[in-house]
Scaffold this active site. Structure first.
Site, mmCIF file in Angstrom:
data_model
loop_
_atom_site.group_PDB
_atom_site.id
_atom_site.type_symbol
_atom_site.label_atom_id
_atom_site.label_comp_id
_atom_site.label_asym_id
_atom_site.label_seq_id
_atom_site.Cartn_x
_atom_site.Cartn_y
_atom_site.Cartn_z
ATOM 1 N N SER A 67 58.830 73.642 -5.140
ATOM 2 C CA SER A 67 58.610 73.509 -3.702
ATOM 3 C C SER A 67 59.916 73.471 -2.906
ATOM 4 O O SER A 67 59.951 72.906 -1.822
ATOM 5 C CB SER A 67 57.832 72.225 -3.441
ATOM 6 O OG SER A 67 58.559 71.131 -3.992
ATOM 7 N N CYS A 68 61.001 74.032 -3.451
ATOM 8 C CA CYS A 68 62.269 73.997 -2.727
ATOM 9 C C CYS A 68 62.123 74.730 -1.402
ATOM 10 O O CYS A 68 61.475 75.774 -1.320
ATOM 11 C CB CYS A 68 63.383 74.607 -3.570
ATOM 12 S SG CYS A 68 63.726 73.591 -5.019
#
Lengths: 199, 103
Positions: free
Chosen positions: A106-107
């Protein structure tokens, strides 16, 4: 916000959160005040931050050049702290449309856009965005002309991307603040493009 | 051949993207806050967190919500680091639960 101390029925993981936090406070590693201050700071990190960067790049050619060369430094110029990560701005042109994803987790450029939306973290977005971006973008209502190349950037913990959208026609006499008003979060992820109506 | 990790889903077939959003409840925000604070204090690294999320069994990886994965991983990381012990955590969880029941 303060719902600490009001112990309503918990889920197992909420119970874990409260318990871990209390242990860390007891050990003097964190304090409740610090946690609350961090939550408040998080609320303040909204997509308006990224929109300021985009609007500046649209109105000042030299700034745009610096942004594309080193986005971390260019954001810091505007007083936006980018702690310990490499930020890369990718520019949309009539030939290339950029979009971002994090296939592994989920960067996301949280310092500029806040906490990522649920769909960004979903299996369907993460799986398909790198394989069939044109179809995924169409699901967002964004149709990219066949002649335009789509470039998808897979983010990592150390390298985050920000899409620099194209400035829409009809905004030539707009000032920076008004321009910032039409730069949406989704436009900076690359699943939308800014429009003069801001929609 | 190296087997592909369950989390490594880039390019895999999947369904339509549902454009879901939700307002994060306070406990989720506090999990996020603890992670950021512990990172800046160098008590944990983002790589450890990610490793412990990726180590979740596939069934749990799919079932747990995003911040449920984060709190599980954060707790696991702090136990591995020796910052807390699982006994301490177990006792604390029991205590907090009793307190919740007592209202």
């Amino acid at each position: 916000m303060n719902d600490q101390g009001a112990y309503k029925p918990f889920t197992y993981y909420q119970l874990m959160e409260t318990s871990l936090r209390e242990l860390l406070v007891e050990k003097g590693i964190l304090s409740d005040e610090q946690v609350n201050a961090e939550v408040a700071a998080m609320r303040a990190r909204q997509p308006e931050r990224g929109a300021r960067v985009v609007a500046r790049a649209w109105t000042e050619a030299a700034y745009k050049k610096r942004l594309l060369a080193n986005a971390t430094a260019a954001c810091e110029e505007l007083g936006l702290e980018i702690p310990g990560l490499h930020l890369v701005a990718v520019e949309n042109t009539p030939q290339v449309h950029n979009a971002i994803v994090c296939t592994l987790c989920s960067c996301y450029p949280r310092v500029l856009l806040g906490i990522p939306p649920d769909w960004y973290k979903s299996r369907n977005y993460r799986s398909r965005m790198v394989r069939e971006p044109r179809a995924v973008l169409a699901e967002f209502g964004l149709r990219i002309p066949d002649g335009t190349q789509i470039r998808v950037h897979d983010s990592t913990a150390d390298m985050r991307y920000l899409v620099l959208p194209m400035r829409p026609k009809g905004t030539e006499d707009w000032d920076e603040a008004r321009l910032a008003g039409i730069v949406t979060r989704d436009a900076m992820i690359g699943v939308a493009v800014p429009t003069v109506t801001g929609g | 051949m190296i087997e592909r990790g369950h989390h490594d889903m880039g390019g895999q077939p999947a369904g339509k993207v549902e454009r879901t959003e939700h307002d994060y409840p306070e406990w989720e925000r506090r999990v996020d806050a603890m992670v950021q604070l512990l990172r800046t204090r160098r008590k944990i690294t983002v790589d450890e967190l990610r490793k412990n999320i990726e180590a979740l069994p596939p069934e749990a990886y799919d079932r747990l919500s995003y911040y449920e994965k984060w709190i599980s991983s954060l707790t696991q990381t702090l136990i591995q680091r020796g910052v807390i012990t699982s006994d301490e955590l177990g006792r604390k969880m029991e205590q907090v639960e009793q307190r919740a029941k007592a209202g």
